[in-house]
Write an enzyme that holds these catalytic residues in place. Structure first.
Site, PDB file in Angstrom:
ATOM      1  N   VAL A  85      39.264  68.673 -55.929  1.00 28.87           N
ATOM      2  CA  VAL A  85      39.490  68.400 -54.509  1.00 28.87           C
ATOM      3  C   VAL A  85      38.186  67.923 -53.879  1.00 28.87           C
ATOM      4  O   VAL A  85      37.099  68.350 -54.276  1.00 28.87           O
ATOM      5  CB  VAL A  85      40.044  69.648 -53.768  1.00 28.87           C
ATOM      6  N   CYS A  86      38.307  67.011 -52.925  1.00 33.37           N
ATOM      7  CA  CYS A  86      37.179  66.565 -52.100  1.00 33.37           C
ATOM      8  C   CYS A  86      37.736  66.361 -50.687  1.00 33.37           C
ATOM      9  O   CYS A  86      38.795  66.883 -50.355  1.00 33.37           O
ATOM     10  CB  CYS A  86      36.529  65.301 -52.657  1.00 33.37           C
ATOM     11  N   ARG A  87      37.055  65.619 -49.875  1.00 34.77           N
ATOM     12  CA  ARG A  87      37.496  65.423 -48.493  1.00 34.77           C
ATOM     13  C   ARG A  87      38.806  64.642 -48.413  1.00 34.77           C
ATOM     14  O   ARG A  87      39.756  65.044 -47.755  1.00 34.77           O
ATOM     15  CB  ARG A  87      36.395  64.711 -47.700  1.00 34.77           C
ATOM     16  N   GLY A 147      40.206  62.756 -51.410  1.00 28.95           N
ATOM     17  CA  GLY A 147      40.834  62.556 -52.708  1.00 28.95           C
ATOM     18  C   GLY A 147      40.172  61.497 -53.560  1.00 28.95           C
ATOM     19  O   GLY A 147      40.488  61.364 -54.741  1.00 28.95           O
ATOM     20  N   MET A 175      41.004  67.603 -48.816  1.00 27.71           N
ATOM     21  CA  MET A 175      40.939  68.636 -47.782  1.00 27.71           C
ATOM     22  C   MET A 175      41.565  68.168 -46.473  1.00 27.71           C
ATOM     23  O   MET A 175      42.058  68.984 -45.703  1.00 27.71           O
ATOM     24  CB  MET A 175      39.487  69.067 -47.552  1.00 27.71           C
TER      25      MET A 175
END
Length: 105
Positions: free
Chosen positions: A56-58, A60, A84
């Site tokens: 996961v990141c901000r 995708g 996120m």
């Protein structure tokens, strides 16, 4: 993986948050392990090869790259669709490391 499915399966998978430290401090999913994107190649030994990994990141994008790298290394890895931002939009819980409500940075 859609955020709702990830929320349901969060205890079955290894959730790896590849965001930068300041993003992690702003808000994180409780079960996530923080391994910044640049450190993923050198921290593979922290991951269990027998359990699926979800990154996961901000948004995708970075986590999609990390998931692809992990698959190339032999891991069963998926990306979190929308990152996120999607997690927050779905009103799923996330907090700062000290337990306060999180925000997406």
């Amino acid at each position: 993986m859609q955020v709702e499915e990830l929320y349901r399966r969060r205890n079955e998978v290894q959730l790896v948050d590849v965001r930068e430290p300041e993003e992690w401090q702003a808000g994180r999913i409780e079960s996530a392990r923080h391994i910044p994107m640049a450190e993923v190649p050198t921290r593979l030994t922290e991951l269990d090869t027998t359990r699926p990994v979800v990154t996961v990141c901000r948004s995708g994008h970075r986590s999609g790259q990390a998931a692809e790298f992990l698959r190339q290394q032999g891991y069963s890895a998926e990306n979190t669709d929308g990152g996120m931002q999607a997690w927050q939009e779905a009103a799923l819980p996330f907090t700062t490391p000290d337990g306060k409500p999180g925000r997406v940075a």
